[in-house]
Enzyme design. Structure first.
Site, PDB file in Angstrom:
ATOM      1  N   LYS A 225      -3.383  -0.631  15.991  1.00  0.00           N
ATOM      2  CA  LYS A 225      -4.436  -0.197  15.007  1.00  0.00           C
ATOM      3  C   LYS A 225      -4.918   0.600  15.822  1.00  0.00           C
ATOM      4  CE  LYS A 225      -1.675  -0.136  12.751  1.00  0.00           C
ATOM      5  NZ  LYS A 225      -1.085   0.886  11.512  1.00  0.00           N
TER       6      LYS A 225
ATOM      7  N   ILE B 162       1.285  -1.060  -0.217  1.00  0.00           N
ATOM      8  CA  ILE B 162       0.166   0.361   0.120  1.00  0.00           C
ATOM      9  C   ILE B 162       1.384   0.866   0.112  1.00  0.00           C
ATOM     10  CG2 ILE B 162      -1.468   1.290   1.433  1.00  0.00           C
ATOM     11  CD1 ILE B 162      -2.363  -1.183   2.216  1.00  0.00           C
TER      12      ILE B 162
ATOM     13  N   TYR C  72      -0.985  -6.373  17.194  1.00  0.00           N
ATOM     14  CA  TYR C  72      -1.138  -5.612  16.238  1.00  0.00           C
ATOM     15  C   TYR C  72      -2.447  -5.043  16.265  1.00  0.00           C
ATOM     16  CZ  TYR C  72      -2.070  -4.419  11.091  1.00  0.00           C
ATOM     17  OH  TYR C  72      -2.466  -3.610  10.506  1.00  0.00           O
TER      18      TYR C  72
END
Length: 296
Positions: free
Chosen positions: A178, A16, A174
């Protein structure tokens, strides 16, 4: 986009991040790619130049799992023109993976590095009277509702609290980082309110070919990571880049700050990410870990 626009993109050597950098270069921006490996930086620049022959690119070498590297990067960029700063770099590391600075790698790369870099450069831009757009690439607000950040255990010392099976715990960690990203977006937007520097978050979608977790994952997490890498049903990095690039460039977003977007739509994130007391605690702890004052 104005002529001479400069954009900084972290995690821009693949997936990305590279797609974001390529799209911005195609729109005429000078793009500063940030990566931790010189060879991968050079390769990404070559791929972008192949797609955008007139691309104006610059590479900045920094390991975002090391706060010393992040500080040095911020110092190097401090006097540069920055119109767009997109924080995209993220990892899924083993819970016991500690950096040479003694901090858990996922926490540093995914949260403390953006905190240090975007806060430092955002404050500098505000102090010098320059406007800019800061964008943090996060994750699905819906999927993350059940994994709030544990403000008493930012470094994931209590592994059992991350659930079972153990091989999937790094991905839960993770997810917590976030959620920290969303909390940071709201807090930094408030911190910079009225300065001309805006801060927004974006979920890029579930995207193939990101490479997230493929190299270091084990067990079910490794199966999950590889399934995302090869799944032909998932959209590619260009789709994931769409909302972050839109946030960074669209005239419709002038002055919009402190929001989180999914597929270009403003969405609400979980209450545990918007709670002012929780956000203040995370801000203070992040400042301590990053060696910064709580408030400037």
């Amino acid at each position: 986009m104005d002529r001479g626009t400069t954009a900084v993109v972290t995690g821009s050597t693949n997936g990305i991040g590279e797609a974001i950098a390529r799209q911005l270069a195609g729109m005429g921006a000078e793009v500063v790619l940030v990566g931790r490996d010189r060879g991968r930086l050079n390769a990404a620049q070559e791929r972008i130049r192949t797609a955008v022959p007139r691309a104006v690119l610059r590479g900045e070498l920094a390991d975002l799992s090391l706060l010393a590297d992040v500080r040095q990067l911020a110092d190097r960029l401090r006097d540069s023109r920055i119109d767009i700063l997109i924080s995209n770099a993220a990892v899924v590391a083993d819970l016991g993976d500690r950096t040479p600075e003694g901090l858990q790698r996922t926490l540093v790369t995914n949260h403390l590095a953006p905190y240090l870099l975007l806060r430092t450069l955002g404050e500098n831009l505000a102090d010098t009277g320059r406007s800019a757009r800061l964008v943090v690439v996060g994750a699905s607000p819906t999927a993350l509702r059940r994994v709030p950040a544990d403000l008493d255990d930012l470094g994931f010392e209590n592994a059992r609290a991350l659930g079972f099976p153990p091989s999937f715990r790094p991905f839960v960690a993770y997810g917590r980082t976030k959620n920290m990203n969303a909390m940071f977006v709201y807090s930094l937007a408030e911190h910079l309110a009225g300065t001309g520097v805006t801060v927004n978050g974006a979920h890029p979608g579930i995207i193939r070919h990101t490479g997230l977790g493929r190299e270091s994952a084990h067990g079910l997490l490794r199966v999950f990571a590889w399934s995302q890498w090869i799944n032909p049903m998932l959209p590619g990095p260009d789709t994931g880049a769409d909302t972050p690039v839109w946030l960074a460039t669209s005239p419709d977003l002038n002055g919009i700050t402190g929001r989180f977007f999914v597929r270009r739509k403003d969405v609400r994130t979980a209450a545990h990410t918007t709670d002012p007391d929780r956000r203040a605690r995370l801000w203070a702890q992040s400042a301590r870990l990053a060696g910064m004052a709580v408030r400037n």
